[in-house]
Design a protein around this motif. Structure first.
Motif, PDB file in Angstrom:
ATOM      1  N   ALA A  69       0.827  -1.204   0.000  1.00 29.97           N
ATOM      2  CA  ALA A  69       0.000   0.000   0.000  1.00 29.97           C
ATOM      3  C   ALA A  69       0.868   1.264   0.000  1.00 29.97           C
ATOM      4  CB  ALA A  69      -0.935  -0.003   1.209  1.00 29.97           C
ATOM      5  N   ALA A  70       1.873   1.292   0.884  1.00 28.04           N
ATOM      6  CA  ALA A  70       2.758   2.463   0.966  1.00 28.04           C
ATOM      7  C   ALA A  70       3.538   2.654  -0.334  1.00 28.04           C
ATOM      8  CB  ALA A  70       3.710   2.306   2.150  1.00 28.04           C
ATOM      9  N   ALA A  71       3.993   1.538  -0.924  1.00 28.98           N
ATOM     10  CA  ALA A  71       4.768   1.609  -2.166  1.00 28.98           C
ATOM     11  C   ALA A  71       3.900   2.100  -3.331  1.00 28.98           C
ATOM     12  CB  ALA A  71       5.362   0.244  -2.496  1.00 28.98           C
ATOM     13  N   MET A  72       2.632   1.653  -3.395  1.00 28.07           N
ATOM     14  CA  MET A  72       1.733   2.107  -4.463  1.00 28.07           C
ATOM     15  C   MET A  72       1.492   3.620  -4.357  1.00 28.07           C
ATOM     16  SD  MET A  72       0.876  -0.392  -6.535  1.00 28.07           S
ATOM     17  CE  MET A  72       2.547  -1.028  -6.414  1.00 28.07           C
ATOM     18  N   ALA A  73       1.375   4.121  -3.111  1.00 29.62           N
ATOM     19  CA  ALA A  73       1.224   5.567  -2.904  1.00 29.62           C
ATOM     20  C   ALA A  73       2.495   6.294  -3.350  1.00 29.62           C
ATOM     21  CB  ALA A  73       0.913   5.868  -1.439  1.00 29.62           C
ATOM     22  N   GLU A  74       3.635   5.712  -3.057  1.00 26.07           N
ATOM     23  CA  GLU A  74       4.920   6.290  -3.467  1.00 26.07           C
ATOM     24  C   GLU A  74       5.028   6.359  -4.994  1.00 26.07           C
ATOM     25  OE1 GLU A  74       9.071   7.597  -3.013  1.00 26.07           O
ATOM     26  OE2 GLU A  74       7.251   7.783  -1.824  1.00 26.07           O
ATOM     27  N   LEU A  75       4.427   5.378  -5.680  1.00 25.43           N
ATOM     28  CA  LEU A  75       4.456   5.371  -7.153  1.00 25.43           C
ATOM     29  C   LEU A  75       3.439   6.348  -7.752  1.00 25.43           C
ATOM     30  CD1 LEU A  75       4.842   1.526  -7.873  1.00 25.43           C
ATOM     31  CD2 LEU A  75       6.616   3.291  -8.012  1.00 25.43           C
ATOM     32  N   GLY A  76       2.669   7.030  -6.874  1.00 25.34           N
ATOM     33  CA  GLY A  76       1.800   8.106  -7.356  1.00 25.34           C
ATOM     34  C   GLY A  76       0.320   7.794  -7.384  1.00 25.34           C
ATOM     35  N   PHE A  77      -0.075   6.620  -6.929  1.00 21.02           N
ATOM     36  CA  PHE A  77      -1.489   6.236  -6.981  1.00 21.02           C
ATOM     37  C   PHE A  77      -2.249   6.671  -5.730  1.00 21.02           C
ATOM     38  CE2 PHE A  77       0.724   3.073  -9.630  1.00 21.02           C
ATOM     39  CZ  PHE A  77       0.016   3.204 -10.819  1.00 21.02           C
ATOM     40  N   GLU A  78      -3.568   6.878  -5.894  1.00 15.37           N
ATOM     41  CA  GLU A  78      -4.471   7.015  -4.752  1.00 15.37           C
ATOM     42  C   GLU A  78      -4.727   5.598  -4.245  1.00 15.37           C
ATOM     43  OE1 GLU A  78      -6.228   9.817  -3.477  1.00 15.37           O
ATOM     44  OE2 GLU A  78      -4.890  11.079  -4.662  1.00 15.37           O
ATOM     45  N   LEU A  91       5.338   5.258   4.950  1.00 15.41           N
ATOM     46  CA  LEU A  91       3.931   5.362   5.333  1.00 15.41           C
ATOM     47  C   LEU A  91       3.595   6.806   5.720  1.00 15.41           C
ATOM     48  CD1 LEU A  91       1.859   2.995   5.539  1.00 15.41           C
ATOM     49  CD2 LEU A  91       2.227   3.030   7.991  1.00 15.41           C
ATOM     50  N   ARG A  92       4.431   7.383   6.575  1.00 16.48           N
ATOM     51  CA  ARG A  92       4.174   8.746   7.074  1.00 16.48           C
ATOM     52  C   ARG A  92       4.217   9.779   5.938  1.00 16.48           C
ATOM     53  NH1 ARG A  92       3.809   8.958  12.383  1.00 16.48           N
ATOM     54  NH2 ARG A  92       4.002  11.221  12.420  1.00 16.48           N
ATOM     55  N   LYS A  93       4.941   9.438   4.899  1.00 14.85           N
ATOM     56  CA  LYS A  93       5.061  10.334   3.742  1.00 14.85           C
ATOM     57  C   LYS A  93       3.731  10.442   2.973  1.00 14.85           C
ATOM     58  CE  LYS A  93       8.027  10.737  -0.361  1.00 14.85           C
ATOM     59  NZ  LYS A  93       9.087  10.046  -1.132  1.00 14.85           N
ATOM     60  N   HIS A  94       2.860   9.408   3.125  1.00 17.46           N
ATOM     61  CA  HIS A  94       1.668   9.354   2.277  1.00 17.46           C
ATOM     62  C   HIS A  94       0.322   9.234   2.999  1.00 17.46           C
ATOM     63  CE1 HIS A  94       4.156   9.285  -1.250  1.00 17.46           C
ATOM     64  NE2 HIS A  94       4.838   8.264  -0.783  1.00 17.46           N
ATOM     65  N   VAL A  95       0.305   8.848   4.288  1.00 18.72           N
ATOM     66  CA  VAL A  95      -0.981   8.637   4.971  1.00 18.72           C
ATOM     67  C   VAL A  95      -1.725   9.959   5.168  1.00 18.72           C
ATOM     68  CG1 VAL A  95      -2.079   7.914   7.134  1.00 18.72           C
ATOM     69  CG2 VAL A  95      -0.318   6.487   6.120  1.00 18.72           C
ATOM     70  N   GLU A 103      -3.403  -7.568 -18.466  1.00 14.91           N
ATOM     71  CA  GLU A 103      -1.978  -7.261 -18.665  1.00 14.91           C
ATOM     72  C   GLU A 103      -1.759  -5.754 -18.754  1.00 14.91           C
ATOM     73  OE1 GLU A 103       1.733  -7.933 -21.786  1.00 14.91           O
ATOM     74  OE2 GLU A 103       0.033  -9.320 -21.885  1.00 14.91           O
ATOM     75  N   LYS A 104      -2.635  -5.069 -19.519  1.00 17.04           N
ATOM     76  CA  LYS A 104      -2.505  -3.616 -19.699  1.00 17.04           C
ATOM     77  C   LYS A 104      -2.616  -2.893 -18.351  1.00 17.04           C
ATOM     78  CE  LYS A 104      -4.746   0.208 -22.197  1.00 17.04           C
ATOM     79  NZ  LYS A 104      -5.395   0.865 -21.042  1.00 17.04           N
ATOM     80  N   LEU A 105      -3.582  -3.305 -17.532  1.00 20.38           N
ATOM     81  CA  LEU A 105      -3.766  -2.668 -16.220  1.00 20.38           C
ATOM     82  C   LEU A 105      -2.548  -2.885 -15.319  1.00 20.38           C
ATOM     83  CD1 LEU A 105      -7.531  -3.426 -15.462  1.00 20.38           C
ATOM     84  CD2 LEU A 105      -6.501  -1.156 -15.675  1.00 20.38           C
ATOM     85  N   LEU A 106      -2.020  -4.115 -15.298  1.00 18.20           N
ATOM     86  CA  LEU A 106      -0.847  -4.385 -14.448  1.00 18.20           C
ATOM     87  C   LEU A 106       0.386  -3.633 -14.950  1.00 18.20           C
ATOM     88  CD1 LEU A 106      -1.144  -8.145 -13.420  1.00 18.20           C
ATOM     89  CD2 LEU A 106      -1.151  -6.158 -11.920  1.00 18.20           C
ATOM     90  N   ARG A 107       0.514  -3.508 -16.265  1.00 13.43           N
ATOM     91  CA  ARG A 107       1.647  -2.731 -16.807  1.00 13.43           C
ATOM     92  C   ARG A 107       1.515  -1.253 -16.412  1.00 13.43           C
ATOM     93  NH1 ARG A 107       5.230  -4.920 -20.351  1.00 13.43           N
ATOM     94  NH2 ARG A 107       4.757  -6.993 -21.186  1.00 13.43           N
ATOM     95  N   GLU A 108       0.275  -0.778 -16.307  1.00 18.48           N
ATOM     96  CA  GLU A 108       0.036   0.601 -15.873  1.00 18.48           C
ATOM     97  C   GLU A 108       0.410   0.769 -14.395  1.00 18.48           C
ATOM     98  OE1 GLU A 108      -3.713   3.631 -16.103  1.00 18.48           O
ATOM     99  OE2 GLU A 108      -3.779   1.913 -17.465  1.00 18.48           O
ATOM    100  N   VAL A 109       0.017  -0.211 -13.571  1.00 23.24           N
ATOM    101  CA  VAL A 109       0.340  -0.165 -12.135  1.00 23.24           C
ATOM    102  C   VAL A 109       1.861  -0.138 -11.929  1.00 23.24           C
ATOM    103  CG1 VAL A 109       0.268  -1.490  -9.978  1.00 23.24           C
ATOM    104  CG2 VAL A 109      -1.797  -1.279 -11.373  1.00 23.24           C
ATOM    105  N   TYR A 110       2.554  -0.967 -12.687  1.00 21.75           N
ATOM    106  CA  TYR A 110       4.007  -1.118 -12.492  1.00 21.75           C
ATOM    107  C   TYR A 110       4.827  -0.337 -13.517  1.00 21.75           C
ATOM    108  CZ  TYR A 110       2.898  -4.872  -9.197  1.00 21.75           C
ATOM    109  OH  TYR A 110       2.431  -5.612  -8.128  1.00 21.75           O
ATOM    110  N   ALA A 111       4.227   0.727 -14.095  1.00 21.20           N
ATOM    111  CA  ALA A 111       4.915   1.496 -15.146  1.00 21.20           C
ATOM    112  C   ALA A 111       6.295   2.001 -14.704  1.00 21.20           C
ATOM    113  CB  ALA A 111       4.042   2.670 -15.583  1.00 21.20           C
TER     114      ALA A 111
END
Length: 447
Positions: free
Chosen positions: A18-27, A57-61, A186-194
């Protein structure tokens, strides 16, 4: 429109993801069914020790001063379903009580709770380590229970986190495996891990069964390598060889490699032991049990190491009883840079010696609270020096950097006898012997 991501299960894997996905720019919206865990995470605190995770975590919560606010938490599956485009399932799959097989109840419950709320197109992504064949069954569950039916798809995307390096491994993985059934998934996962893909991380596309097998196959290989060098240590012990030199010599062969060739008291933790046992159990169900009978011996070699460490300690103390002997144990966690004591070889050895009458005092830089909960009858000290004070033998059982940097001369001043047993082959024998210590390690010459 930017993808929104949910993470179901906020334990070790889920909180990091969760913290890493926020770091990659996602809500990101994280879900757990344990209120105390959610309250902790909302304060920007993590329920386990993992280097760098609390800072991330503290960077994004949301609600923490100066944070991006991209990461929130909930206990409501309806809110998760409405919020997310991609739902990552990161719940635990422990070993079943009294069996080798894996307990799928948490995964099944997560799918059963989420699916009825999925009224529009969504991708559900399994990250938990599951028996091969589970994804196929769970895909059917989604189609049957989700109001959106076939518009809800499943992908399997196993995790390869190493405790102590989990943040790094999530943001900069060495590979991404995607078990998928459609171009859309595949397209969605490639977007998540761009971001990691743009850095050159390989993206391996497979079917469901292969994706499920990747994690258990990888863990089985690592377990095999660790048990192999520990078996060589047993032979070195019997034949007078030096397992450290042996490992160095064979490690120069790039087909073998140096990693995971340090002999010692073996592996533990919440993954390797239960994963290889679940793999054996599943192979049996599939009628392929003969293919994995070697894993039974791998498990056996690994468990045997703990008893051998106890016997080596007994010999070092004169070969009779532990009664009246004080033993210092340096290390409680199953590995350094973690507070995880699940199936910890260090605590297992400490517990066995205690049960046989030894007065055991444990010190660990991060695992003390968890160790106390698991083994309340052991003694605990606040520092390594306090643990060693008055000891007839010192056991080095978790290879924390702090222990490698200890001053053997200073420790010798407080110990009753200068006897050290290195259960991880990580201390420098010459330095300890120069300070007047008798140094012993498995599979190594005594002098």
């Amino acid at each position: 429109m930017a993808l929104k991501i949910t993470v179901i299960g906020t334990g070790y894997l889920g909180a990091t993801h969760a913290a890493a996905m926020a770091e990659l720019g996602f809500e990101v919206l994280g879900l757990d069914v344990v209120p105390e865990k959610i309250e902790m995470l909302q304060r920007g605190e993590v329920p386990m020790y993992e280097p760098g995770l609390e800072e991330l975590l503290r960077k994004h919560v949301a609600g923490i001063e100066g944070s991006s606010g991209r990461l929130r938490f909930t206990m409501d599956f309806a809110e998760v379903a409405e919020f997310g485009d991609v739902h990552f399932v990161c719940v635990n799959t422990p070993q079943k009580h009294g069996e080798y097989a894996c307990d799928m109840s948490y995964v099944d419950a997560a799918f059963a709770s989420l699916a009825p709320h999925l009224t529009g197109p969504a991708l559900v992504v399994g990250k938990s380590t599951v028996p091969v064949g589970s994804a196929d069954r769970l895909a059917r569950t989604l189609t049957e229970l989700a109001p959106a039916g076939e518009d809800v798809e499943l992908a399997w995307n196993p995790e390869f986190l190493r405790e102590g390096f989990a943040v790094q491994d999530t943001l900069h993985p060495d590979r991404i495996v995607a078990g998928i059934r459609s171009e859309r998934a595949e397209k969605l996962l490639r977007e998540v891990y761009a971001t990691p893909l743009s850095e050159g991380t390989p993206f391996v596309v497979t079917d469901f069964p292969t994706a499920e097998l990747v994690k258990t196959a990888a863990n089985s290989f690592l377990a095999t390598k660790i048990s192999f060098i520990n078996a060589m240590a047993e032979v070195c012990e019997a034949g007078g060889g030096d397992v450290v030199k042996l490992a160095e010599a064979i490690g120069h062969d790039d087909r073998i490699g140096k990693k995971f060739l340090r002999a010692g008291i073996g592996f533990g933790g919440g993954c390797l032991p239960k994963d290889i046992r679940a793999f054996m159990a599943r192979a049996g169900e599939l009628g392929a049990d003969q293919a994995l009978t070697f894993l039974r011996e791998i498990d056996s070699i690994n468990m045997r190491r703990r008893g051998q460490m106890v016997e080596m300690t007994r010999e070092a103390l004169g070969g009779s009883s532990f009664l009246g002997k004080r033993i210092a144990v340096l290390g409680a966690t199953f590995k350094p840079d973690s507070d995880d004591v699940r199936d910890s070889p260090a605590l297992n050895v400490a517990g066995q010696i205690h049960l046989q009458g030894g007065q055991v005092t444990v010190y660990d830089p991060k695992g003390m609270d968890n160790a106390r909960r698991l083994f309340p009858t052991l003694g605990y000290a606040d520092t390594a020096v306090d643990a060693v004070r008055g000891a007839h033998a010192v056991l080095h059982l978790t290879e924390w950097r702090e222990f490698r940097e200890l001053d053997p001369a200073a420790l010798g001043e407080v110990a009753t006898d200068r006897v050290v047993l290195d259960g991880r082959n990580a201390l420098d024998p010459a330095v300890w012997r120069a300070a007047g210590w008798t140094y012993r390690a498995m599979g190594r010459p005594t002098a």
